[in-house]
Scaffold this motif. Structure first.
Motif, PDB file in Angstrom:
ATOM      1  N   TYR A 241      87.566 -93.160 -30.777  1.00 63.07           N
ATOM      2  CA  TYR A 241      86.428 -93.089 -29.729  1.00 63.07           C
ATOM      3  C   TYR A 241      85.758 -94.393 -29.594  1.00 63.07           C
ATOM      4  O   TYR A 241      85.296 -94.607 -28.638  1.00 63.07           O
ATOM      5  CB  TYR A 241      85.545 -92.051 -29.846  1.00 63.07           C
TER       6      TYR A 241
ATOM      7  N   ASN B 275      80.359 -76.415 -25.870  1.00 67.60           N
ATOM      8  CA  ASN B 275      80.807 -77.889 -26.018  1.00 67.60           C
ATOM      9  C   ASN B 275      80.753 -78.591 -27.293  1.00 67.60           C
ATOM     10  O   ASN B 275      80.351 -77.591 -28.213  1.00 67.60           O
ATOM     11  CB  ASN B 275      80.022 -78.638 -24.721  1.00 67.60           C
ATOM     12  N   SER B 276      80.940 -79.742 -27.369  1.00 65.12           N
ATOM     13  CA  SER B 276      80.679 -80.561 -28.613  1.00 65.12           C
ATOM     14  C   SER B 276      79.251 -80.302 -29.316  1.00 65.12           C
ATOM     15  O   SER B 276      79.433 -80.157 -30.509  1.00 65.12           O
ATOM     16  CB  SER B 276      81.444 -81.764 -28.536  1.00 65.12           C
TER      17      SER B 276
ATOM     18  N   ASP C  23      81.140 -87.040 -26.852  1.00 63.12           N
ATOM     19  CA  ASP C  23      81.805 -85.958 -25.990  1.00 63.12           C
ATOM     20  C   ASP C  23      83.197 -85.650 -26.610  1.00 63.12           C
ATOM     21  O   ASP C  23      84.090 -85.456 -26.066  1.00 63.12           O
ATOM     22  CB  ASP C  23      81.868 -86.111 -24.700  1.00 63.12           C
TER      23      ASP C  23
ATOM     24  N   ALA D 197      79.443 -85.303 -31.216  1.00 60.42           N
ATOM     25  CA  ALA D 197      79.164 -84.723 -30.207  1.00 60.42           C
ATOM     26  C   ALA D 197      78.595 -85.598 -29.012  1.00 60.42           C
ATOM     27  O   ALA D 197      78.677 -85.396 -27.694  1.00 60.42           O
ATOM     28  CB  ALA D 197      78.071 -83.799 -30.559  1.00 60.42           C
TER      29      ALA D 197
END
Length: 133
Positions: free
Chosen positions: A130, A5-6, A75, A72
């Motif tokens: 984001y 994952n990130s 996400d 991260a």
């Protein structure tokens, strides 16, 4: 759940950049010992270059690592983290090599700073996306 994952991607790049900073720091120590200079550069061009290679990395890497960590946290896709980390890491390595080999302008140094700036622009754009998405 993703295998990578990130957060894992961010850990990889933060870890690699920490090791890069350590290597650049050790190159300064090696030049200090070789030329018996405890403070400053003692007028030794090789030591001045090593100091600047480390110093320049410490000027650029921390802010980018914050950006990668925030990717991260929000996400972002692991690919975004890897793109930013790769651009910055390769850029910083090239810049360090170019500056360590010569205090003058060089191709690796120029490509290194260009890649660093591209990583900064990429990080800024993705983080702004984001922030408003």
């Amino acid at each position: 759940m993703d295998v990578v994952n990130s957060g894992h991607a961010a850990a990889l790049w933060v870890g690699l950049h920490l090791l890069l900073l350590l290597v650049l720091s050790l190159l300064v120590v090696r030049q200090r010992q070789r030329h018996k200079v405890a403070l400053g550069d003692g007028g030794v061009p090789e030591l001045a270059q090593a100091i600047r290679a480390f110093g320049n990395a410490t000027e650029y890497v921390p802010a980018a690592m914050v950006g990668i960590a925030v990717l991260a946290v929000v996400d972002a896709p692991p690919l975004a983290v890897h793109v930013a980390g790769f651009l910055l890491f390769v850029g910083r390595v090239l810049h360090g090599v170019g500056l360590s080999n010569s205090g003058a302008a060089s191709f690796p140094r120029a490509i290194g700073i260009l890649m660093t700036w591209v990583a900064y622009v990429f990080l800024g754009a993705v983080l702004l996306f984001y922030a408003v998405a």
